[in-house]
Design a protein around this motif. Structure first.
Motif, PDB file in Angstrom:
ATOM      1  N   UNK A  41       0.822  -1.228   0.000  1.00 31.38           N
ATOM      2  CA  UNK A  41       0.000   0.000   0.000  1.00 31.38           C
ATOM      3  C   UNK A  41       0.849   1.267   0.000  1.00 31.38           C
ATOM      4  N   UNK A  42       2.173   1.087  -0.046  1.00 35.08           N
ATOM      5  CA  UNK A  42       3.120   2.193  -0.127  1.00 35.08           C
ATOM      6  C   UNK A  42       2.943   3.197   1.003  1.00 35.08           C
ATOM      7  N   UNK A  43       2.908   2.660   2.248  1.00 38.66           N
ATOM      8  CA  UNK A  43       2.779   3.509   3.431  1.00 38.66           C
ATOM      9  C   UNK A  43       3.801   3.099   4.483  1.00 38.66           C
ATOM     10  N   UNK A  44       4.256   4.088   5.223  1.00 33.95           N
ATOM     11  CA  UNK A  44       5.125   3.854   6.373  1.00 33.95           C
ATOM     12  C   UNK A  44       4.261   3.613   7.600  1.00 33.95           C
ATOM     13  N   UNK A  45       4.841   2.924   8.590  1.00 31.30           N
ATOM     14  CA  UNK A  45       4.161   2.726   9.866  1.00 31.30           C
ATOM     15  C   UNK A  45       5.202   2.739  10.977  1.00 31.30           C
ATOM     16  N   UNK A  46       4.848   3.328  12.078  1.00 35.15           N
ATOM     17  CA  UNK A  46       5.705   3.385  13.247  1.00 35.15           C
ATOM     18  C   UNK A  46       4.803   3.186  14.450  1.00 35.15           C
ATOM     19  N   UNK A  47       5.121   2.323  15.406  1.00 37.31           N
ATOM     20  CA  UNK A  47       6.368   1.599  15.590  1.00 37.31           C
ATOM     21  C   UNK A  47       6.510   0.430  14.625  1.00 37.31           C
ATOM     22  N   UNK A  48       7.748  -0.116  14.552  1.00 33.55           N
ATOM     23  CA  UNK A  48       7.998  -1.238  13.649  1.00 33.55           C
ATOM     24  C   UNK A  48       7.078  -2.420  13.937  1.00 33.55           C
ATOM     25  N   UNK A  49       6.646  -3.070  12.872  1.00 34.83           N
ATOM     26  CA  UNK A  49       5.740  -4.219  13.002  1.00 34.83           C
ATOM     27  C   UNK A  49       5.977  -5.188  11.851  1.00 34.83           C
ATOM     28  N   UNK A  52       1.436  -4.665   8.023  1.00 33.94           N
ATOM     29  CA  UNK A  52       0.942  -3.309   7.819  1.00 33.94           C
ATOM     30  C   UNK A  52      -0.390  -3.109   8.564  1.00 33.94           C
ATOM     31  N   UNK A  53      -0.522  -2.015   9.316  1.00 29.43           N
ATOM     32  CA  UNK A  53      -1.786  -1.759   9.999  1.00 29.43           C
ATOM     33  C   UNK A  53      -2.914  -1.355   9.044  1.00 29.43           C
ATOM     34  N   UNK A  54      -2.579  -0.997   7.812  1.00 35.41           N
ATOM     35  CA  UNK A  54      -3.581  -0.593   6.818  1.00 35.41           C
ATOM     36  C   UNK A  54      -4.096  -1.777   6.003  1.00 35.41           C
ATOM     37  N   UNK A  55      -3.169  -2.560   5.419  1.00 34.51           N
ATOM     38  CA  UNK A  55      -3.583  -3.618   4.486  1.00 34.51           C
ATOM     39  C   UNK A  55      -3.145  -5.021   4.914  1.00 34.51           C
TER      40      UNK A  55
END
Length: 144
Positions: A41-49, A52-55
């Motif tokens: 989904x071409x998104x960053x997320x923090x904290x590391x996981x 992806x929290x989106x997809x």
């Protein structure tokens, strides 16, 4: 490349390294802030996981510029942790790469009274040892 702070800095609560956060905590060895990125989904997320929290796609570490601005902050005047001199600034930095990509950190190399919302900052790293391995704690200083 970002500046690296001297290794003899104030005490910090440090992470246990895992497969998912290792790149974030050791990227500072070469001056790089590594943030989890989702190629799907071409998104960053923090904290590391891992996911992806989106997809729910698989996350991979990706270097970012280390540039951002202060989204919000507080100046702490209470000596909650021995060895950490007061006052110090705790801030949420909005990274330039994505509008909602934010990182909790400290602001260094400036007087607490000079910090303001919107102040442009750049990452620096403090080197610490965790279980015999160097980790690089990201802090931010005013640009320029």
């Amino acid at each position: 490349m970002a500046d690296v702070a001297a290794p003899d800095v104030a005490a910090r609560m440090l992470p246990a390294l895992t497969d998912h956060n290792r790149a974030f905590w050791i990227g500072g060895a070469n001056g790089t802030l590594m943030i989890s990125w989702c190629p799907a989904c071409e998104r960053y997320a923090q904290p590391p996981a891992a996911d992806c929290p989106e997809c729910e796609g698989a996350m991979v570490p990706r270097a970012v510029s280390g540039r951002g601005s202060i989204y919000t902050y507080t100046v702490n005047h209470q000596p909650f942790m021995p060895g950490v001199p007061v006052p110090y600034v705790i801030a949420i930095v909005a990274l330039d790469e994505q509008d909602d990509l934010r990182l909790a950190t400290n602001i260094v190399d400036c007087e607490p009274d000079s910090v303001r919302i919107g102040l442009e900052v750049q990452v620096r790293f403090e080197r610490h040892e965790v279980e015999g391995e160097s980790v690089y704690y990201p802090v931010f200083a005013p640009r320029g």
